[in-house]
Design an enzyme around this catalytic site. Structure first.
Site, short mmCIF file in Angstrom:
data_model
loop_
_atom_site.label_atom_id
_atom_site.label_comp_id
_atom_site.label_asym_id
_atom_site.label_seq_id
_atom_site.Cartn_x
_atom_site.Cartn_y
_atom_site.Cartn_z
N ASN A 92 0.81 -1.22 0.00
CA ASN A 92 0.00 0.00 0.00
C ASN A 92 0.84 1.28 0.00
O ASN A 92 0.38 2.31 -0.47
CB ASN A 92 -0.92 0.00 1.22
CG ASN A 92 -1.59 1.34 1.43
OD1 ASN A 92 -2.49 1.74 0.69
ND2 ASN A 92 -1.16 2.07 2.46
N TYR A 159 3.59 10.37 -11.69
CA TYR A 159 2.75 9.56 -10.81
C TYR A 159 2.04 8.47 -11.62
O TYR A 159 2.01 7.30 -11.22
CB TYR A 159 1.72 10.43 -10.09
CG TYR A 159 0.74 9.62 -9.27
CD1 TYR A 159 1.18 8.92 -8.14
CD2 TYR A 159 -0.60 9.53 -9.63
CE1 TYR A 159 0.29 8.15 -7.39
CE2 TYR A 159 -1.49 8.77 -8.88
CZ TYR A 159 -1.03 8.08 -7.77
OH TYR A 159 -1.91 7.32 -7.04
N LYS A 163 2.21 4.23 -11.45
CA LYS A 163 1.07 3.33 -11.29
C LYS A 163 0.89 2.43 -12.51
O LYS A 163 0.39 1.30 -12.38
CB LYS A 163 -0.21 4.13 -10.99
CG LYS A 163 -0.18 4.77 -9.59
CD LYS A 163 0.03 3.73 -8.48
CE LYS A 163 -0.05 4.34 -7.10
NZ LYS A 163 0.11 3.32 -6.02
N VAL A 192 -10.17 9.05 -3.71
CA VAL A 192 -10.37 8.62 -2.33
C VAL A 192 -9.93 9.77 -1.42
O VAL A 192 -8.82 10.27 -1.56
CB VAL A 192 -9.53 7.37 -1.98
CG1 VAL A 192 -9.91 6.86 -0.59
CG2 VAL A 192 -9.70 6.28 -3.02
#
Length: 259
Positions: A92, A159, A163, A192
């Site tokens: 995570n 970023y 990913k 989120v």
């Protein structure tokens, strides 16, 4: 029918807040024995107390900086000494930093830290734990990706690259470990509301708040539910990839905002 986490050991990285914190609590409540790591040990202690209060069991907790090889090795050694085995690894730990375009004004320090944390950190943990996860007879690697691993956007090139890399690594692991008793999953959330945007804007709370204005974003607990679902399927059921977004978000740029 779902399986119980009873007797299984789960590691969660980046567990001091947000998705990591919520995931650790969810797994502990489902019967998993937890090993949690994060850079911020003061916040990690809050998680330890929450798990102990909820389950009566104290998890293994230690400092973990996935960008530091010695920290990674020390953490894993501690987990194995404490539990002797590991069944689940939730990778995570990760972050977004800045919204720079890829030009002469970009902050390369941000680039390096994102790639070191999101990509190399995940690889460092995975490399060292794969043998133990396989040896457990019921291993599972759950990588926390992002919709940014499916579509690039301006200001998020590096970023997104990190990913996309997580997605590629997850796919490669699925092939490399085929036939062994280990499952490989990527959980890829959209918007989120956690500390994510505060970190991205280098502590600017006002800018971070604007990201969620007029939107009902996912919560850390929403994503933790998905992780728990994947982790508690029967041993032969592999959730390869799960993309999860709020109903208010279609993709990285299209969001329905209410005034």
């Amino acid at each position: 029918m779902a399986i119980s986490g009873e007797g299984k050991v789960a590691i969660v990285t980046g567990a001091s807040s947000g998705i990591g914190y919520a995931t650790a609590l969810a797994l502990a409540d489902a019967g998993f024995q937890l090993a949690v790591g994060a850079r911020r040990q003061d916040k990690l202690e809050g998680l330890v107390q929450a798990i102990e209060q909820s389950t009566g069991a104290r998890p293994f907790a230690a400092a973990l900086d996935v960008t530091d090889v010695s920290s990674v090795e020390s953490f894993i050694e501690g987990v194995l000494q404490h539990y002797q085995t590991v069944h689940v690894l939730v990778n995570n730990a990760g972050k977004a930093l800045g919204i720079d375009n890829i030009d002469e004004n970009a902050d390369e320090t941000d680039w390096e830290l994102m790639l070191d944390t999101n990509v190399l950190g995940l690889l460092r943990m995975t490399k060292r734990l794969v043998p133990h996860l396989v040896a457990s007879g019921a291993g599972h690697i759950i990588n926390i990706g992002s919709i940014a691993g499916h579509e690039a956007y301006a200001g998020g090139g590096v970023y997104c690259a990190s990913k996309f890399a997580v997605r590629a690594i997850t796919g490669a692991l699925r092939q490399e470990l085929l036939g062994k008793p280990i499952r490989i999953t990527s959980i890829d959330p959209g918007m989120v509301e956690t500390e994510f945007s505060v970190v991205r804007y280098h502590g600017d709370n006002d800018k971070a708040a604007q990201v969620y204005e007029g939107v009902r974003p996912l919560t850390a607990e929403d994503v933790a539910d998905c992780i728990l679902f994947a982790a508690t399927r029967k041993a032969h059921v592999n959730i390869d990839e799960m993309i999860v977004k709020t109903i208010d978000q279609a993709d990285a740029k299209r969001v329905a905002r209410k005034s």
